[in-house]
Design an enzyme around this catalytic site. Structure first.
Site, PDB file in Angstrom:
ATOM      1  N   VAL A  56       2.783 -14.923  -4.828  1.00  0.00           N
ATOM      2  CA  VAL A  56       3.323 -13.928  -3.903  1.00  0.00           C
ATOM      3  C   VAL A  56       4.491 -13.216  -4.579  1.00  0.00           C
ATOM      4  O   VAL A  56       5.374 -13.852  -5.162  1.00  0.00           O
ATOM      5  CB  VAL A  56       3.787 -14.580  -2.584  1.00  0.00           C
ATOM      6  CG1 VAL A  56       4.299 -13.514  -1.619  1.00  0.00           C
ATOM      7  CG2 VAL A  56       2.653 -15.369  -1.950  1.00  0.00           C
ATOM      8  N   ASP A 101      -0.598 -18.671   5.968  1.00  0.00           N
ATOM      9  CA  ASP A 101      -1.657 -19.306   5.178  1.00  0.00           C
ATOM     10  C   ASP A 101      -2.873 -19.727   6.003  1.00  0.00           C
ATOM     11  O   ASP A 101      -3.055 -20.901   6.329  1.00  0.00           O
ATOM     12  CB  ASP A 101      -1.101 -20.508   4.418  1.00  0.00           C
ATOM     13  CG  ASP A 101      -2.004 -20.900   3.252  1.00  0.00           C
ATOM     14  OD1 ASP A 101      -3.100 -20.314   3.120  1.00  0.00           O
ATOM     15  OD2 ASP A 101      -1.616 -21.789   2.474  1.00  0.00           O
ATOM     16  N   ASP A 122      -4.641 -26.185   8.498  1.00  0.00           N
ATOM     17  CA  ASP A 122      -3.571 -26.544   7.554  1.00  0.00           C
ATOM     18  C   ASP A 122      -2.198 -26.270   8.178  1.00  0.00           C
ATOM     19  O   ASP A 122      -1.319 -25.708   7.536  1.00  0.00           O
ATOM     20  CB  ASP A 122      -3.734 -25.761   6.249  1.00  0.00           C
ATOM     21  CG  ASP A 122      -2.943 -26.402   5.098  1.00  0.00           C
ATOM     22  OD1 ASP A 122      -2.616 -27.602   5.203  1.00  0.00           O
ATOM     23  OD2 ASP A 122      -2.657 -25.701   4.106  1.00  0.00           O
ATOM     24  N   GLY A 159       6.948 -16.777  -4.678  1.00  0.00           N
ATOM     25  CA  GLY A 159       6.247 -17.992  -4.289  1.00  0.00           C
ATOM     26  C   GLY A 159       4.940 -18.135  -5.031  1.00  0.00           C
ATOM     27  O   GLY A 159       4.338 -17.152  -5.463  1.00  0.00           O
ATOM     28  N   ALA A 185       5.554 -26.406   6.075  1.00  0.00           N
ATOM     29  CA  ALA A 185       5.605 -25.425   4.991  1.00  0.00           C
ATOM     30  C   ALA A 185       4.878 -24.139   5.347  1.00  0.00           C
ATOM     31  O   ALA A 185       5.113 -23.096   4.722  1.00  0.00           O
ATOM     32  CB  ALA A 185       5.013 -26.022   3.709  1.00  0.00           C
ATOM     33  N   GLU A 202       3.604  -8.366   5.608  1.00  0.00           N
ATOM     34  CA  GLU A 202       4.991  -8.062   5.941  1.00  0.00           C
ATOM     35  C   GLU A 202       5.916  -8.986   5.161  1.00  0.00           C
ATOM     36  O   GLU A 202       5.589 -10.148   4.893  1.00  0.00           O
ATOM     37  CB  GLU A 202       5.239  -8.206   7.438  1.00  0.00           C
ATOM     38  CG  GLU A 202       5.127  -9.614   7.997  1.00  0.00           C
ATOM     39  CD  GLU A 202       5.541  -9.692   9.451  1.00  0.00           C
ATOM     40  OE1 GLU A 202       6.560  -9.066   9.802  1.00  0.00           O
ATOM     41  OE2 GLU A 202       4.857 -10.377  10.232  1.00  0.00           O
ATOM     42  N   TYR A 203       7.069  -8.464   4.797  1.00  0.00           N
ATOM     43  CA  TYR A 203       8.056  -9.247   4.063  1.00  0.00           C
ATOM     44  C   TYR A 203       8.961  -9.941   5.070  1.00  0.00           C
ATOM     45  O   TYR A 203       9.548  -9.295   5.945  1.00  0.00           O
ATOM     46  CB  TYR A 203       8.870  -8.347   3.139  1.00  0.00           C
ATOM     47  CG  TYR A 203       9.848  -9.089   2.257  1.00  0.00           C
ATOM     48  CD1 TYR A 203       9.443  -9.613   1.034  1.00  0.00           C
ATOM     49  CD2 TYR A 203      11.174  -9.272   2.646  1.00  0.00           C
ATOM     50  CE1 TYR A 203      10.329 -10.291   0.223  1.00  0.00           C
ATOM     51  CE2 TYR A 203      12.067  -9.948   1.844  1.00  0.00           C
ATOM     52  CZ  TYR A 203      11.644 -10.456   0.630  1.00  0.00           C
ATOM     53  OH  TYR A 203      12.535 -11.132  -0.166  1.00  0.00           O
ATOM     54  N   GLY A 209       1.342 -20.820  -4.912  1.00  0.00           N
ATOM     55  CA  GLY A 209       0.639 -21.941  -4.298  1.00  0.00           C
ATOM     56  C   GLY A 209      -0.581 -22.326  -5.083  1.00  0.00           C
ATOM     57  O   GLY A 209      -0.718 -21.990  -6.271  1.00  0.00           O
ATOM     58  N   GLY A 210      -1.493 -23.049  -4.403  1.00  0.00           N
ATOM     59  CA  GLY A 210      -2.664 -23.556  -5.090  1.00  0.00           C
ATOM     60  C   GLY A 210      -3.593 -22.476  -5.584  1.00  0.00           C
ATOM     61  O   GLY A 210      -4.226 -22.632  -6.627  1.00  0.00           O
TER      62      GLY A 210
END
Length: 411
Positions: free
Chosen positions: A29, A161, A139, A22, A143, A94-95, A24-25
């Site tokens: 990840v 997040d 936020d 992943g 998502a 954690e995954y 993001g801004g």
């Protein structure tokens, strides 16, 4: 940073990066293998563009520090927070197996009402604990709500997040200027669009209203081609009517979340959970939220939101505890220890189920995450709390009375 970002690299001699999962801004990840624990982890690193930016650097670390002290099962756990050589901050988390609710909506269009309510209630459980320590997420959106499963196969939401969360104290206040606007436009409250620094828990209540509306109908109540157009709709227009398959009482809950004036919304996510309880099937999570709220109202929960939180399990356990005034303690100590009036030191395993290390017997320290389900189940009677008898006991009493009456009549 370029030397770190790549499959096969080993961070800190422990975490081997496997693949990027992943971006993001401000973060990327990776799926990683913990070479000591032999388990999968998610490692988040600040992107190369943000490494030289002081504000992004501080915001990235703030995400880890905001989450590391939260004990809710509905928050993605953070195991380690730090900075690598080269001034690159990192988080070890954690995954999670699954996908976020944005993907779920794209696949299915909309969710069943009870399903949407359960997802929101579980997210509220996590956010209610964050609010108790003065952390406002700012936020909340599909998502950032990750759908995974428990060991028994039941669905579970994890809140992700906290990168733009508003935190208490100087560290949280200096990263957001007075007129800065932060968040995702389609889910921001009117007051957050004016100034993100001035929001409180009711802004997250608005976001939950938007999420619930979208999960129930498959669309956002305020949607347009540009952020400016969305902001105009939020400021001037009421939400469009919902479809007829959504119950009127549930629609009323959603619409109250979307009131323009903060004082006309639910005052907290706990109030929102109370309103959603009749439509939820996940009674366990509803009970946890309500139990925590009762503890806080009765003064048994003392949350030190300003206390510094170190990124170590022992420090986190000590900083985020629940103080109970003279609760009953199951005393299995020898007579000599009891006479001295102090509980003996306990192991980390004992601390994990609710009792901390050596403290006076008059004030035991109990972890909130272990206490709330215990309160709900009624396993430990606390002072001032009247335990309601289970329904089967009531039914058994009624049958006994009927039996006595029949014996007296036919004798």
């Amino acid at each position: 940073m370029a030397e770190v970002l790549g499959a096969g690299r080993v961070l800190l001699g422990r975490y081997r990066l496997e693949r990027e999962i992943g971006r993001g801004g401000m973060g990327v990840v990776f799926e990683a293998t913990d070479l000591e624990a032999h388990e999968l982890r998610a490692v988040k690193l600040l992107t190369p563009e943000g490494v030289g930016t002081d504000e992004l650097h501080a915001r990235f670390l703030r995400e880890g520090h905001a989450v590391v002290g939260l004990r809710s099962e509905h928050v993605a756990r953070v195991f380690e927070v730090g900075v690598l050589l080269g001034n690159t901050p990192y988080l070890v988390m954690e995954y999670l197996h699954g996908h976020d609710l944005a993907v779920e909506l794209a696949r299915r269009g909309r969710l069943f009402p009870w399903e949407a309510v359960d997802h929101v209630v579980q997210a509220c459980e996590a956010i209610s604990e964050a609010h108790a320590y003065g952390v406002i997420h700012r936020d909340i959106k599909p998502a950032n709500l990750f759908l995974t499963t428990r060991r028994d196969g039941s669905p579970m939401i994890k809140v992700l997040d906290f990168g733009i969360a508003k935190t208490p104290g100087p560290a949280g206040g200096t990263l957001t200027s007075t007129d800065a606007v932060m968040g995702t436009t389609g889910y921001m409250s009117p007051e957050q669009m004016r100034a993100s620094r001035d929001v409180d828990a009711r802004s997250d209540v608005w976001a939950f209203g938007i999420v619930l509306y979208e999960l129930l109908t498959g669309r956002r109540p305020f949607d347009a081609a540009s952020s400016l157009a969305i902001a105009m709709l939020v400021a001037t227009s009421p939400p469009p009517p919902m479809e007829r398959w959504v119950k009127k009482r549930l629609q009323a809950v959603v619409l109250k979340c979307l009131e323009k004036e903060p004082h006309r919304r639910y005052g907290s996510v706990v109030e929102l959970v109370h309103a959603l309880a009749p439509f939820a099937r996940d009674r366990r999570t509803v009970g946890v939220v309500i139990s925590r709220a009762k503890l806080m109202r009765r003064g048994w929960l003392i949350g030190d939101a300003a206390a510094p939180v170190a990124a170590t399990p022992r420090a986190v356990h000590a900083a985020h505890a629940v103080m109970l005034p003279a609760p009953p303690v199951l005393d299995t100590r020898p007579a000599a220890d009891s006479a001295r009036g102090h509980a003996p030191p306990t192991s980390d395993a004992a601390a994990g189920i609710g009792i901390a290390t050596t403290v006076p017997a008059a004030a035991q320290v109990v972890r909130l995450h272990a206490l709330a389900p215990t309160l709900r189940a009624g396993a430990v009677p606390l002072p001032g709390v009247a335990r309601r008898p289970p329904y089967w006991r009531f039914g058994r009493g009624v049958l006994a009375v009927l039996a006595i009456v029949l014996v007296m009549v036919f004798r």
